[in-house]
Design a protein around this motif. Sequence first.
Motif, mmCIF file in Angstrom:
data_model
loop_
_atom_site.group_PDB
_atom_site.id
_atom_site.type_symbol
_atom_site.label_atom_id
_atom_site.label_comp_id
_atom_site.label_asym_id
_atom_site.label_seq_id
_atom_site.Cartn_x
_atom_site.Cartn_y
_atom_site.Cartn_z
ATOM 1 N N GLY A 1 0.806 -1.217 0.000
ATOM 2 C CA GLY A 1 0.000 0.000 0.000
ATOM 3 C C GLY A 1 0.837 1.263 0.000
ATOM 4 O O GLY A 1 0.559 2.209 -0.751
ATOM 5 N N LEU A 2 1.870 1.302 0.832
ATOM 6 C CA LEU A 2 2.729 2.476 0.884
ATOM 7 C C LEU A 2 3.539 2.630 -0.397
ATOM 8 O O LEU A 2 3.806 3.751 -0.843
ATOM 9 C CB LEU A 2 3.666 2.387 2.093
ATOM 10 C CG LEU A 2 3.001 2.429 3.464
ATOM 11 C CD1 LEU A 2 4.038 2.288 4.570
ATOM 12 C CD2 LEU A 2 2.193 3.718 3.655
ATOM 13 N N ALA A 3 3.930 1.512 -0.997
ATOM 14 C CA ALA A 3 4.671 1.577 -2.259
ATOM 15 C C ALA A 3 3.847 2.274 -3.331
ATOM 16 O O ALA A 3 4.361 3.118 -4.084
ATOM 17 C CB ALA A 3 5.055 0.167 -2.712
ATOM 18 N N ALA A 4 2.570 1.925 -3.406
ATOM 19 C CA ALA A 4 1.705 2.556 -4.404
ATOM 20 C C ALA A 4 1.457 4.031 -4.081
ATOM 21 O O ALA A 4 1.441 4.883 -4.977
ATOM 22 C CB ALA A 4 0.375 1.806 -4.477
ATOM 23 N N GLU A 5 1.304 4.331 -2.795
ATOM 24 C CA GLU A 5 0.988 5.705 -2.401
ATOM 25 C C GLU A 5 2.143 6.670 -2.640
ATOM 26 O O GLU A 5 1.931 7.818 -3.048
ATOM 27 C CB GLU A 5 0.594 5.737 -0.918
ATOM 28 C CG GLU A 5 0.228 7.136 -0.420
ATOM 29 C CD GLU A 5 -0.348 7.128 0.984
ATOM 30 O OE1 GLU A 5 -0.508 8.219 1.559
ATOM 31 O OE2 GLU A 5 -0.648 6.031 1.509
ATOM 32 N N TRP A 6 3.371 6.203 -2.404
ATOM 33 C CA TRP A 6 4.514 7.115 -2.451
ATOM 34 C C TRP A 6 5.377 6.977 -3.708
ATOM 35 O O TRP A 6 6.376 7.677 -3.845
ATOM 36 C CB TRP A 6 5.384 6.896 -1.216
ATOM 37 C CG TRP A 6 4.757 7.371 0.054
ATOM 38 C CD1 TRP A 6 3.817 8.348 0.194
ATOM 39 C CD2 TRP A 6 5.030 6.891 1.373
ATOM 40 N NE1 TRP A 6 3.481 8.519 1.504
ATOM 41 C CE2 TRP A 6 4.208 7.640 2.261
ATOM 42 C CE3 TRP A 6 5.880 5.920 1.896
ATOM 43 C CZ2 TRP A 6 4.220 7.432 3.641
ATOM 44 C CZ3 TRP A 6 5.897 5.710 3.270
ATOM 45 C CH2 TRP A 6 5.074 6.460 4.127
ATOM 46 N N ALA A 7 4.998 6.091 -4.610
ATOM 47 C CA ALA A 7 5.865 5.821 -5.767
ATOM 48 C C ALA A 7 6.155 7.077 -6.577
ATOM 49 O O ALA A 7 7.300 7.318 -6.990
ATOM 50 C CB ALA A 7 5.235 4.747 -6.656
ATOM 51 N N ARG A 8 5.146 7.885 -6.841
ATOM 52 C CA ARG A 8 5.355 9.073 -7.681
ATOM 53 C C ARG A 8 5.983 10.229 -6.914
ATOM 54 O O ARG A 8 6.251 11.286 -7.501
ATOM 55 C CB ARG A 8 4.038 9.478 -8.342
ATOM 56 C CG ARG A 8 3.542 8.369 -9.264
ATOM 57 C CD ARG A 8 2.478 8.804 -10.214
ATOM 58 N NE ARG A 8 2.036 7.689 -11.042
ATOM 59 C CZ ARG A 8 1.180 7.771 -12.061
ATOM 60 N NH1 ARG A 8 0.655 8.956 -12.365
ATOM 61 N NH2 ARG A 8 0.847 6.707 -12.745
ATOM 62 N N ASN A 9 6.243 9.988 -5.631
ATOM 63 C CA ASN A 9 7.021 10.944 -4.845
ATOM 64 C C ASN A 9 8.480 10.487 -4.722
ATOM 65 O O ASN A 9 9.250 11.052 -3.946
ATOM 66 C CB ASN A 9 6.437 11.104 -3.446
ATOM 67 C CG ASN A 9 5.084 11.763 -3.466
ATOM 68 O OD1 ASN A 9 4.055 11.076 -3.399
ATOM 69 N ND2 ASN A 9 5.046 13.077 -3.576
ATOM 70 N N GLY A 10 8.833 9.456 -5.489
ATOM 71 C CA GLY A 10 10.217 8.995 -5.501
ATOM 72 C C GLY A 10 10.616 8.090 -4.359
ATOM 73 O O GLY A 10 11.811 7.886 -4.117
ATOM 74 N N VAL A 11 9.638 7.528 -3.661
ATOM 75 C CA VAL A 11 9.934 6.666 -2.515
ATOM 76 C C VAL A 11 9.581 5.221 -2.863
ATOM 77 O O VAL A 11 8.449 4.934 -3.262
ATOM 78 C CB VAL A 11 9.150 7.102 -1.261
ATOM 79 C CG1 VAL A 11 9.502 6.195 -0.072
ATOM 80 C CG2 VAL A 11 9.443 8.556 -0.929
ATOM 81 N N ARG A 12 10.554 4.344 -2.739
ATOM 82 C CA ARG A 12 10.319 2.916 -2.958
ATOM 83 C C ARG A 12 10.141 2.214 -1.613
ATOM 84 O O ARG A 12 10.859 2.512 -0.656
ATOM 85 C CB ARG A 12 11.491 2.289 -3.712
ATOM 86 C CG ARG A 12 11.687 2.843 -5.101
ATOM 87 C CD ARG A 12 12.794 2.124 -5.864
ATOM 88 N NE ARG A 12 14.084 2.219 -5.192
ATOM 89 C CZ ARG A 12 14.658 1.245 -4.507
ATOM 90 N NH1 ARG A 12 14.045 0.057 -4.375
ATOM 91 N NH2 ARG A 12 15.837 1.420 -3.924
#
Length: 245
Positions: A149-160
């Motif tokens: 869930g966090l991967a999907a939420e933060w992906a476009r903020n550059g966070v893996r």
Amino acid sequence: MTGGASGIGLAAAQLMRACGARVAVLDRATLDPSQEGLEYQPVDVTDRASIETAFAQVEDDLGAVDVLVNSAGVLERPLPVAQARDKEWDKVISTNLRGTYLCCRHAGLRMAERGHGAIVNVSSVTGLRASPLRAYGPSKAAVINLTEGLAAEWARNGVRVNAVAPGFTRTPATDIAFAVGYGSADGFAATSATGRLVEPQEVANAIAFLASDLASAITGVTLPVDCGYLVAGAWDPYGGPPDAG
């Protein structure tokens, strides 16, 4: 690095330090003074204020947190439900799941603001298969779901955000469990395809990979590091994985 004073967490901290990272170990247990080059901050990952204090000190000493490894966790006695205690269940869920969530939230939101970062959560193969661990297994399954869930939420903020799922690993905690009669090293080793336990360094290698730019296109995955435990089960009705011939 939460839970970095021993076991998998310490192995990962040492490896990342050797790779040139500035590493802070956050743990309730005190870090052995012989571990030179690792900064230590006490923390209770179940307590938001404790997390905020520890991370603030790390940021003052070392700068912004670019990589977070959530290795803090507690084990559970494999007891039947009728003998299990609510207090033990609450402690496992609070440490393994709440602690991982709170640390992810604290560091991940700041990473997202800066536009880069990597988080690696330590789950377990017990989060992928049923077991007699009524709290530990569900807590680790929830960590996998949280990771996705966090991967999907933060992906476009550059966070893996990724996870590793260790199999039965030789650590001080498992040595204690074996010593008091909760299974044996040989018995657990026999459940894997390779016929041995995982070493902490092997899990650390996977953590370092997922945290590094070598995994720049990888997010939301859970990587088993289990000596083939997950694939061995289907062989049981046929006598188990074949010995080397």
